[in-house]
Design a protein around this motif. Structure first.
Motif, PDB file in Angstrom:
ATOM      1  N   SER A   7       6.952  92.980  52.532  1.00  0.00           N
ATOM      2  CA  SER A   7       7.774  91.840  52.151  1.00  0.00           C
ATOM      3  C   SER A   7       7.072  90.989  51.104  1.00  0.00           C
TER       4      SER A   7
ATOM      5  N   GLN B  18      11.197  90.307  38.636  1.00  0.00           N
ATOM      6  CA  GLN B  18      12.625  90.057  38.780  1.00  0.00           C
ATOM      7  C   GLN B  18      13.320  90.078  37.418  1.00  0.00           C
TER       8      GLN B  18
ATOM      9  N   LEU C  55      11.386  85.157  49.911  1.00  0.00           N
ATOM     10  CA  LEU C  55      12.382  85.864  50.712  1.00  0.00           C
ATOM     11  C   LEU C  55      13.729  85.915  50.002  1.00  0.00           C
ATOM     12  N   GLU C  56      14.067  84.841  49.287  1.00  0.00           N
ATOM     13  CA  GLU C  56      15.313  84.827  48.519  1.00  0.00           C
ATOM     14  C   GLU C  56      15.234  85.817  47.362  1.00  0.00           C
TER      15      GLU C  56
ATOM     16  N   GLU D 116      13.450  88.443  47.309  1.00  0.00           N
ATOM     17  CA  GLU D 116      13.516  89.759  47.949  1.00  0.00           C
ATOM     18  C   GLU D 116      14.969  90.155  48.211  1.00  0.00           C
ATOM     19  N   ARG D 117      15.756  89.206  48.720  1.00  0.00           N
ATOM     20  CA  ARG D 117      17.174  89.470  48.977  1.00  0.00           C
ATOM     21  C   ARG D 117      17.915  89.780  47.676  1.00  0.00           C
ATOM     22  N   LEU D 118      17.619  89.021  46.626  1.00  0.00           N
ATOM     23  CA  LEU D 118      18.272  89.239  45.338  1.00  0.00           C
ATOM     24  C   LEU D 118      17.934  90.607  44.760  1.00  0.00           C
ATOM     25  N   GLU D 119      16.686  91.040  44.941  1.00  0.00           N
ATOM     26  CA  GLU D 119      16.289  92.346  44.408  1.00  0.00           C
ATOM     27  C   GLU D 119      17.012  93.476  45.141  1.00  0.00           C
ATOM     28  N   VAL D 120      17.099  93.362  46.459  1.00  0.00           N
ATOM     29  CA  VAL D 120      17.825  94.366  47.241  1.00  0.00           C
ATOM     30  C   VAL D 120      19.295  94.389  46.820  1.00  0.00           C
ATOM     31  N   GLU D 121      19.860  93.213  46.609  1.00  0.00           N
ATOM     32  CA  GLU D 121      21.253  93.108  46.188  1.00  0.00           C
ATOM     33  C   GLU D 121      21.464  93.724  44.813  1.00  0.00           C
TER      34      GLU D 121
ATOM     35  N   GLU E 207      21.327  97.553  45.078  1.00  0.00           N
ATOM     36  CA  GLU E 207      22.540  98.048  45.718  1.00  0.00           C
ATOM     37  C   GLU E 207      23.728  97.983  44.763  1.00  0.00           C
TER      38      GLU E 207
END
Length: 386
Positions: free
Chosen positions: A86, A114, A293-294, A296-301, A304
């Motif tokens: 993470s 990013q 963490l945000e 991280e979420r944006l990168e996964v999004e 996808e």
């Protein structure tokens, strides 16, 4: 992860995300959640800062105004998300740039990754744009070729198959035009328009974390200044105490009391500065965890989103292949029906019709008279020869 600064107080070493720290009010991370709390500390009598200073030196390490645990005290870190790689468990420390002159924060390195992802996404859209251009040019050439008049005189069953083959090119051109149009609307545009303001948002985020680091540096400078002031006050108190041992007087006692008050005040000032520093580091710590963490979420999004649109590309490609296959199926059917013998007979009949079938009675009479004249002339020439 960061701990707390060195300070002239003694207490047990609490932990921040696995790091053991010495000093005054410190951040401690509960195992069940990420809330931060302070641990109490007992102020030490001003006048002997050497011992706690040695303890701090052994238990903590300050780099660019951020306090970390000393590797000898806590060589391994307890991760916030140990089962994952993470972002929130990494990118805390700074590193030298490629020239080795300046330092780059770990958060800035993460931010650059990013932005690189955003650039990669843009390049993918450009790649699809080039694919669209190829499809449009291919469709244009197919349409132009389908209108070519070469071999238009072919007749019979073969002529029908040939005409259908040329028509299939026009149908295939239409299929590729539709494919290019759908690529533009369903793949290229979404890739280009996804998070249009992402760079601006990342810049705001960068400034926010940078401001917290500046505040942390300012609070750390205040701690160092207060520490020096305390050291001077303690030296002054020690000197006056030695004078009192040599020569006892009311004046010396008053000076000692005054020096002790100043030393105590300097100690209180240092405690206050350390507390403000801890608050600043706590705020920076919280924002770093929340922001990483945000990100991280944006990168996964982002990954996808790209995956879904590339799947859409392959789906459109499969549909195009199916439509192209249907355009040649009728050609295959007509080619299987080609009858060479029938076409030969049809060709012979066609020639006969062109020569005789469409002649009028008058033209036919003239034709036979001409033919009779030619025969008589030939016979006359043969008979008159010596």
């Amino acid at each position: 992860m960061p701990g707390t600064p060195k300070s002239p107080v003694t207490q047990k070493n609490p932990a921040v995300n696995g790091y053991h720290i010495s000093g005054t009010p410190v951040h401690q991370l509960d195992s069940g959640h990420r809330s931060l709390r302070k641990a109490s500390g007992e102020p030490q009598t001003p006048g002997s800062p050497a011992a706690p200073r040695r303890q701090s030196k052994e238990s903590s390490l300050t780099i660019n105004c951020v306090t970390f645990p000393h590797p000898d005290v806590m060589p391994e870190q307890q991760l916030l998300k140990p089962s994952e790689w993470s972002y929130c468990d990494y990118f805390w420390a700074d590193k030298k740039d490629s020239q080795g002159n300046n330092t780059v924060s770990g958060f800035e390195i993460l931010l650059q990754k990013q932005l690189k992802g955003k650039q990669t996404q843009k390049e993918m859209a450009e790649f699809v744009r080039e694919r669209i251009k190829i499809e449009e040019e291919y469709a244009k050439n197919l349409s132009k070729l389908s209108q070519n008049s070469l071999a238009a005189q072919e007749e019979g069953t073969l002529g029908e198959a040939w005409a259908q083959l040329k028509k299939s090119l026009a149908d295939e051109a239409e299929v590729h035009l539709k494919f290019s149009s759908k690529l533009q609307s369903e793949v290229e545009k979404p890739l280009l328009n996804f998070r249009e303001n992402f760079k601006k948002d990342m810049k705001k985020c960068d400034h926010h974390i940078a401001d917290l680091r500046k505040q942390l540096a300012s609070r750390y400078a205040a701690v160092e200044k207060a520490r020096k002031a305390l050291t001077e006050r303690q030296k002054d108190l020690e000197a006056k105490t030695q004078q009192l041992e040599v020569k006892l007087s009311n004046k010396t006692e008053e000076e000692i009391k005054k020096a002790r008050r100043k030393s105590t005040q300097a100690g209180d000032d240092l405690m206050r500065c350390v507390d403000l520093y801890n608050q600043a580091q706590s705020k920076w710590f919280e924002e770093m965890v929340t922001t990483t963490l945000e990100l991280e979420r944006l990168e996964v999004e982002r990954v996808e989103m790209i995956r879904q649109h590339l799947c859409q590309y392959t789906q459109l490609r499969h549909e195009t292949d199916m439509f192209n296959q249907s355009t040649v199926e009728l050609v295959d059917q007509l080619l299987r029906k080609v009858d060479p013998a029938k076409d030969r007979e049809l060709g012979q009949k066609s020639i006969w019709k062109r020569l005789f079938h469409y002649q009028t009675p008058c033209n036919l009479c003239l034709y036979w008279l001409s033919l009779l004249h030619l025969v008589i002339k030939t016979v006359f020439i043969v008979l008159t020869k010596p």
